[in-house]
Write an enzyme that holds these catalytic residues in place. Structure first.
Site: not given
Ligand code: THU
Length: 116
Positions: A27, A29, A38, A40, A73, A76
């Site tokens: 991920n 940000e 994310c 994925e 999520c 994704c």
């Molecule tokens: N995140 C992911 O990388 N994958 C997911 O399926 C859910 C959330 C990350 C996004 C963000 O940087 C952190 O988790 C908190 O939500």
């Protein structure tokens, strides 16, 4: 390799492809929080950029460094649907340990036009 200074939640995803390759993502940000990608989806984008648009995903694994549940999520799941048939296993951290579900059980009735 996650860049997660805002949430502190560090996620990694690995995609196994039909060509035998493993493609990973983390991920990433952003201070404009909604721009965060994310792990994925980062892996999917990397896989397409590396192997082209015909790739097929044959297995998915997700992990995080926070000892927390992290199923993929909704966004994704929808993006995985583009390249992942329903019978493909997806492994992810759950409250009771690693869980493996078929992609079709994670995202029933996915909207797509290519992979019924
Ligand atoms: N995140 C992911 O990388 N994958 C997911 O399926 C859910 C959330 C990350 C996004 C963000 O940087 C952190 O988790 C908190 O939500």
């Amino acid at each position: 390799m996650a860049y997660a200074p805002y949430s502190g939640f560090r996620v990694g995803a690995a995609l196994q492809l039909a060509n035998g390759s493993i493609v990973t993502g983390a991920n990433v940000e952003n201070i404009s929080y909604g721009l965060t990608i994310c792990a994925e989806r980062a892996a999917i984008v990397r896989a397409v950029a590396t192997f082209g648009p015909e790739l097929r995903i044959t297995a998915v694994a997700i992990a995080n460094l926070n000892h927390a549940p992290s199923p993929p999520c909704g966004a994704c799941r929808q993006m995985l649907a583009e390249f992942t048939p329903p019978e493909i296993p997806v492994a992810f951290p759950a409250a009771d340990g690693t869980r493996v579900l078929l992609f079709g059980d994670l995202l029933p009735l996915a909207f797509h036009m290519k992979h019924p």
